[in-house]
Design a protein around this motif. Structure first.
Motif, PDB file in Angstrom:
ATOM      1  N   GLU A  83     -22.070 -33.732  -8.461  1.00 18.80           N
ATOM      2  CA  GLU A  83     -21.787 -33.297  -7.153  1.00 18.80           C
ATOM      3  C   GLU A  83     -20.487 -32.199  -6.857  1.00 18.80           C
ATOM      4  OE1 GLU A  83     -23.747 -34.308  -4.153  1.00 18.80           O
ATOM      5  OE2 GLU A  83     -25.201 -35.007  -5.783  1.00 18.80           O
ATOM      6  N   GLY A  84     -19.693 -32.371  -7.698  1.00 18.92           N
ATOM      7  CA  GLY A  84     -18.546 -31.430  -7.575  1.00 18.92           C
ATOM      8  C   GLY A  84     -17.585 -32.078  -6.463  1.00 18.92           C
ATOM      9  N   GLY A  85     -16.619 -31.502  -6.174  1.00 21.04           N
ATOM     10  CA  GLY A  85     -15.611 -31.604  -5.523  1.00 21.04           C
ATOM     11  C   GLY A  85     -15.376 -31.041  -3.917  1.00 21.04           C
ATOM     12  N   GLY A  86     -16.573 -30.282  -3.693  1.00 22.53           N
ATOM     13  CA  GLY A  86     -16.612 -29.921  -2.524  1.00 22.53           C
ATOM     14  C   GLY A  86     -16.576 -30.517  -1.263  1.00 22.53           C
ATOM     15  N   ASP A  87     -16.382 -29.955   0.039  1.00 23.34           N
ATOM     16  CA  ASP A  87     -16.472 -30.673   1.249  1.00 23.34           C
ATOM     17  C   ASP A  87     -18.049 -31.003   1.628  1.00 23.34           C
ATOM     18  OD1 ASP A  87     -13.680 -31.137   1.660  1.00 23.34           O
ATOM     19  OD2 ASP A  87     -13.632 -28.943   2.385  1.00 23.34           O
ATOM     20  N   VAL A  88     -18.083 -32.102   2.512  1.00 25.00           N
ATOM     21  CA  VAL A  88     -19.379 -32.405   3.033  1.00 25.00           C
ATOM     22  C   VAL A  88     -19.986 -31.252   3.764  1.00 25.00           C
ATOM     23  CG1 VAL A  88     -20.863 -34.109   4.218  1.00 25.00           C
ATOM     24  CG2 VAL A  88     -18.914 -34.630   2.728  1.00 25.00           C
ATOM     25  N   VAL A  89     -19.127 -30.407   4.611  1.00 24.75           N
ATOM     26  CA  VAL A  89     -19.341 -29.619   5.348  1.00 24.75           C
ATOM     27  C   VAL A  89     -18.776 -28.311   5.041  1.00 24.75           C
ATOM     28  CG1 VAL A  89     -20.028 -30.887   7.454  1.00 24.75           C
ATOM     29  CG2 VAL A  89     -17.728 -30.176   7.088  1.00 24.75           C
ATOM     30  N   ASP A  90     -19.315 -27.096   5.346  1.00 27.76           N
ATOM     31  CA  ASP A  90     -18.676 -25.800   4.956  1.00 27.76           C
ATOM     32  C   ASP A  90     -17.984 -24.998   5.988  1.00 27.76           C
ATOM     33  OD1 ASP A  90     -18.084 -23.584   3.593  1.00 27.76           O
ATOM     34  OD2 ASP A  90     -19.705 -22.552   3.436  1.00 27.76           O
ATOM     35  N   CYS A  91     -16.736 -25.679   6.158  1.00 25.95           N
ATOM     36  CA  CYS A  91     -15.697 -25.254   7.346  1.00 25.95           C
ATOM     37  C   CYS A  91     -15.304 -23.638   7.122  1.00 25.95           C
ATOM     38  CB  CYS A  91     -14.886 -25.860   7.508  1.00 25.95           C
ATOM     39  SG  CYS A  91     -15.226 -27.730   7.772  1.00 25.95           S
ATOM     40  N   ALA A 102      -7.671 -27.094  13.561  1.00 22.94           N
ATOM     41  CA  ALA A 102      -7.432 -28.226  14.248  1.00 22.94           C
ATOM     42  C   ALA A 102      -8.490 -29.503  14.312  1.00 22.94           C
ATOM     43  CB  ALA A 102      -7.023 -27.853  15.654  1.00 22.94           C
ATOM     44  N   CYS A 103      -9.167 -29.553  13.327  1.00 22.16           N
ATOM     45  CA  CYS A 103     -10.443 -30.192  13.270  1.00 22.16           C
ATOM     46  C   CYS A 103     -10.105 -31.662  12.557  1.00 22.16           C
ATOM     47  CB  CYS A 103     -11.423 -29.557  12.381  1.00 22.16           C
ATOM     48  SG  CYS A 103     -13.137 -30.608  12.301  1.00 22.16           S
ATOM     49  N   ARG A 104     -10.755 -32.513  13.330  1.00 16.67           N
ATOM     50  CA  ARG A 104     -10.447 -34.052  12.511  1.00 16.67           C
ATOM     51  C   ARG A 104     -11.623 -34.331  11.935  1.00 16.67           C
ATOM     52  NH1 ARG A 104      -7.633 -37.622  16.890  1.00 16.67           N
ATOM     53  NH2 ARG A 104      -7.109 -39.017  15.011  1.00 16.67           N
ATOM     54  N   LEU A 105     -12.645 -33.937  12.236  1.00 15.40           N
ATOM     55  CA  LEU A 105     -14.224 -34.255  11.561  1.00 15.40           C
ATOM     56  C   LEU A 105     -13.910 -33.809   9.961  1.00 15.40           C
ATOM     57  CD1 LEU A 105     -17.018 -35.272  11.966  1.00 15.40           C
ATOM     58  CD2 LEU A 105     -17.472 -32.799  12.183  1.00 15.40           C
ATOM     59  N   ARG A 106     -13.512 -32.846   9.580  1.00 11.03           N
ATOM     60  CA  ARG A 106     -13.539 -32.588   8.115  1.00 11.03           C
ATOM     61  C   ARG A 106     -12.634 -33.670   7.588  1.00 11.03           C
ATOM     62  NH1 ARG A 106     -11.219 -26.880   6.107  1.00 11.03           N
ATOM     63  NH2 ARG A 106     -11.783 -26.886   3.894  1.00 11.03           N
ATOM     64  N   GLY A 107     -11.481 -34.102   7.958  1.00 13.31           N
ATOM     65  CA  GLY A 107     -10.965 -35.152   7.379  1.00 13.31           C
ATOM     66  C   GLY A 107     -11.483 -36.443   7.177  1.00 13.31           C
ATOM     67  N   ALA A 108     -12.287 -36.796   8.095  1.00 13.70           N
ATOM     68  CA  ALA A 108     -13.075 -38.055   8.359  1.00 13.70           C
ATOM     69  C   ALA A 108     -14.319 -38.095   7.309  1.00 13.70           C
ATOM     70  CB  ALA A 108     -13.401 -38.131   9.589  1.00 13.70           C
ATOM     71  N   LEU A 109     -14.995 -36.913   7.375  1.00 13.27           N
ATOM     72  CA  LEU A 109     -15.986 -36.788   6.439  1.00 13.27           C
ATOM     73  C   LEU A 109     -15.590 -36.790   4.803  1.00 13.27           C
ATOM     74  CD1 LEU A 109     -18.097 -33.911   8.237  1.00 13.27           C
ATOM     75  CD2 LEU A 109     -18.617 -36.414   7.926  1.00 13.27           C
ATOM     76  N   ARG A 110     -14.464 -36.139   4.667  1.00 13.74           N
ATOM     77  CA  ARG A 110     -13.888 -36.284   3.261  1.00 13.74           C
ATOM     78  C   ARG A 110     -13.548 -37.628   2.973  1.00 13.74           C
ATOM     79  NH1 ARG A 110      -9.613 -32.683   3.642  1.00 13.74           N
ATOM     80  NH2 ARG A 110     -11.050 -30.762   3.013  1.00 13.74           N
ATOM     81  N   ARG A 111     -12.993 -38.583   3.978  1.00 13.05           N
ATOM     82  CA  ARG A 111     -12.762 -39.807   3.592  1.00 13.05           C
ATOM     83  C   ARG A 111     -13.996 -40.650   3.382  1.00 13.05           C
ATOM     84  NH1 ARG A 111      -9.281 -38.655   7.288  1.00 13.05           N
ATOM     85  NH2 ARG A 111     -10.110 -39.577   8.994  1.00 13.05           N
ATOM     86  N   ALA A 112     -14.954 -40.473   4.241  1.00 13.23           N
ATOM     87  CA  ALA A 112     -16.436 -40.907   4.034  1.00 13.23           C
ATOM     88  C   ALA A 112     -17.006 -40.774   2.566  1.00 13.23           C
ATOM     89  CB  ALA A 112     -17.412 -40.487   4.915  1.00 13.23           C
ATOM     90  N   GLN A 113     -16.677 -39.282   2.407  1.00 13.05           N
ATOM     91  CA  GLN A 113     -17.541 -39.037   0.800  1.00 13.05           C
ATOM     92  C   GLN A 113     -16.770 -39.971  -0.259  1.00 13.05           C
ATOM     93  OE1 GLN A 113     -16.414 -34.913  -0.281  1.00 13.05           O
ATOM     94  NE2 GLN A 113     -18.600 -34.722  -1.546  1.00 13.05           N
TER      95      GLN A 113
END
Length: 160
Positions: A83-91, A102-113
Motif C-alpha cells: 500500500e505504501g506509506g502515503g496518506d489516505v487523502v491527498d491534501c 490547520a486540518c485535523r482530519l488528516r491526522g485522524a485519518l493517518r491514525r486510523a490507517q
C-alpha cells in the motif's frame, strides 16, 4: 479503507502458496486459478520475490514456492509494503486543500490507517490459511469444493 488490487493479489498469492504443499504452481497457473491477467500477477510475483517472501524458479520443474520468511510474514507488514506509506487523502494534490495548514482530519485519518495496519500486524500468512480456509483454498486451486467430500456435508450420494 480499501486495499489496492495489487495488495489483494499479493495476499491471495501468499495464501495460495501457503497451502500448495509440495506443489510448485507456475505464475500462469496461479493467474488462471485467480482469473486475473498473467502480466498483472507477474508484477505481483516479482515484488513478492524481491521481498524474499516467495521463490520463483524458471524452466522445467520450476514454479512458485513460499519461503519460510513468507510463511511467517506479518500480514500488516505485507499490506504496508504494497500500500505504501502515503496518506489516505491527498491534501497536496493538484488542487491543494485550503485547510492543509490547520486540518485535523488528516491526522485522524493517518491514525486510523495505522490502527488498520496494526490490527493486521499480529497475523501471519500461516495464521490466515488455518482451517477451514486452507482446505477451501486447496479446493479452489483444483476447481472443486473439498467440503463436498467431508463427513457431515449436505451433499447426498445421488447429487452430482
Amino acid at each position: 479503507m480499501r486495499l489496492l488490487r495489487f495488495t489483494d493479489l499479493a495476499l491471495r498469492v501468499l495464501m495460495r502458496l501457503a497451502v500448495a504443499g509440495g506443489a510448485t504452481p507456475t505464475t500462469r497457473d496461479v493467474a488462471d486459478g485467480m482469473d486475473v491477467p498473467y502480466t498483472h500477477l507477474a508484477k505481483v510475483v516479482a515484488e513478492l520475490q524481491h521481498m524474499g517472501l516467495i521463490e520463483a524458479r524458471r524452466g522445467r520443474g520450476g514454479g512458485l514456492t513460499l519461503t519460510e520468511r513468507g510463511r511467517t510474514a506479518s500480514v500488516g507488514a505485507v499490506v504496508r509494503a504494497f500500500e505504501g506509506g502515503g496518506d489516505v487523502v491527498d491534501c497536496e494534490g493538484p488542487t491543494p486543500c485550503p485547510l492543509n495548514s490547520a486540518c485535523r482530519l488528516r491526522g485522524a485519518l493517518r491514525r486510523a490507517q495505522e490502527a488498520f495496519f496494526a490490527s493486521l500486524d499480529p497475523l501471519t500468512v500461516q495464521d490466515i490459511v488455518a482451517e477451514p480456509t486452507g482446505v477451501l483454498l486447496l479446493g479452489i486451486s483444483r476447481g472443486v469444493d473439498p467440503r463436498e467430500d467431508q463427513p457431515g456435508s449436505a451433499r447426498t450420494p445421488d447429487q452430482p
